[in-house]
Design an enzyme around this catalytic site. Structure first.
Site, PDB file in Angstrom:
ATOM      1  N   ASP A   9     -68.936  -1.129  55.570  1.00 59.61           N
ATOM      2  CA  ASP A   9     -67.884  -0.914  54.201  1.00 59.61           C
ATOM      3  C   ASP A   9     -68.596  -2.785  53.769  1.00 59.61           C
ATOM      4  OD1 ASP A   9     -66.408  -0.900  52.064  1.00 59.61           O
ATOM      5  OD2 ASP A   9     -64.835  -2.603  53.210  1.00 59.61           O
ATOM      6  N   ASP A  11     -66.514  -4.622  50.567  1.00 57.16           N
ATOM      7  CA  ASP A  11     -65.064  -5.793  50.463  1.00 57.16           C
ATOM      8  C   ASP A  11     -64.235  -5.571  51.762  1.00 57.16           C
ATOM      9  OD1 ASP A  11     -65.575  -6.467  47.768  1.00 57.16           O
ATOM     10  OD2 ASP A  11     -65.004  -4.443  46.685  1.00 57.16           O
ATOM     11  N   ASP A 169     -62.556  -2.131  56.749  1.00 52.34           N
ATOM     12  CA  ASP A 169     -61.196  -2.996  57.393  1.00 52.34           C
ATOM     13  C   ASP A 169     -60.034  -1.500  56.906  1.00 52.34           C
ATOM     14  OD1 ASP A 169     -62.504  -3.099  54.503  1.00 52.34           O
ATOM     15  OD2 ASP A 169     -60.768  -4.571  54.152  1.00 52.34           O
TER      16      ASP A 169
END
Length: 218
Positions: A9, A11, A169
């Site tokens: 991922d 961001d 995250d």
């Protein structure tokens, strides 16, 4: 030969972009006479495609206002980028772990809720454009946790579900990994906490960037 794919991922996993996201969301809501959402709530939706994120932040809004706020967010982000105001620093240790994983036989990819333009800006800014063999964004896929991003990344990289790990995250990343039947590896320096990541399907949550090497090469 089937390759091993480490799919990141962006961001909250590779870069810390929350300040830009919160500021752009503030101006987009304000432009349409709406009260900007609490920044904690904004951080909660990072990773979703933009229209889905705005819809969750303004659930009472109809399709027209959601579309208008979404466009204003995009315009504001472009203005911020053109003015040189974007600040999306890499998390400590990212460059080192990318090099370590490549040295141990992994190919690298990205699956992000960013647009093509937004991801390209991050990679060019940090000199990462040549690191990744596959780049999947919200411009060409349904929002996470739909597995389409992972499935196309696997195809482009010459990998297989059983040789692929999704590293992220948020619970959206972990749910996407589960839906695509790949390893779900969480990180605890982003926007969702460890309990949420485990509940969403993470097999393990890395406490530091360097932990990823041991986790992926078990």
């Amino acid at each position: 030969m089937t390759k091993k794919l480490a799919l990141f991922d962006c961001d909250g996993t590779m870069v810390d972009s929350q300040a830009n996201i919160c500021a752009s969301m503030d101006q987009a809501f304000t432009k349409h006479g709406l009260v900007p959402p609490d920044h904690h709530l904004v951080r909660r939706i990072v990773g979703l495609s933009l229209t889905e994120a705005v819809a969750q932040l303004h659930p009472e809004g109809d399709q027209e206002i959601v579309a208008a706020v979404t466009q204003s967010y995009k315009d504001g982000f472009v203005e911020l980028r053109q003015a040189g105001g974007l600040h999306e620093p890499l998390y400590d240790g990212l460059l080192e772990i990318l090099e370590t994983l490549e040295a141990s036989g992994w190919v690298l990819g990205v699956a992000t809720g960013k647009s093509d333009r937004g991801l390209r800006h991050v990679l060019e800014t940090h000199g990462l454009s040549d690191r990744f063999v596959t780049l999947q964004t919200a411009d060409r896929h349904p929002s996470k946790p739909h597995p389409a991003m992972v499935e196309l990344a696997i195809l482009e990289a010459g990998a297989a579900p059983e040789t692929t790990a999704m590293i992220g995250d948020t619970s959206f990343d972990m749910e996407m990994a589960v839906n695509a039947k790949v390893r779900a590896v969480g990180v605890d320096w982003g926007y969702h906490d460890e309990h949420e990541l485990i509940s969403a399907g993470a097999e393990v949550v890395a406490a530091t960037m360097s932990d990823l090497n041991g986790i992926l090469n078990r």
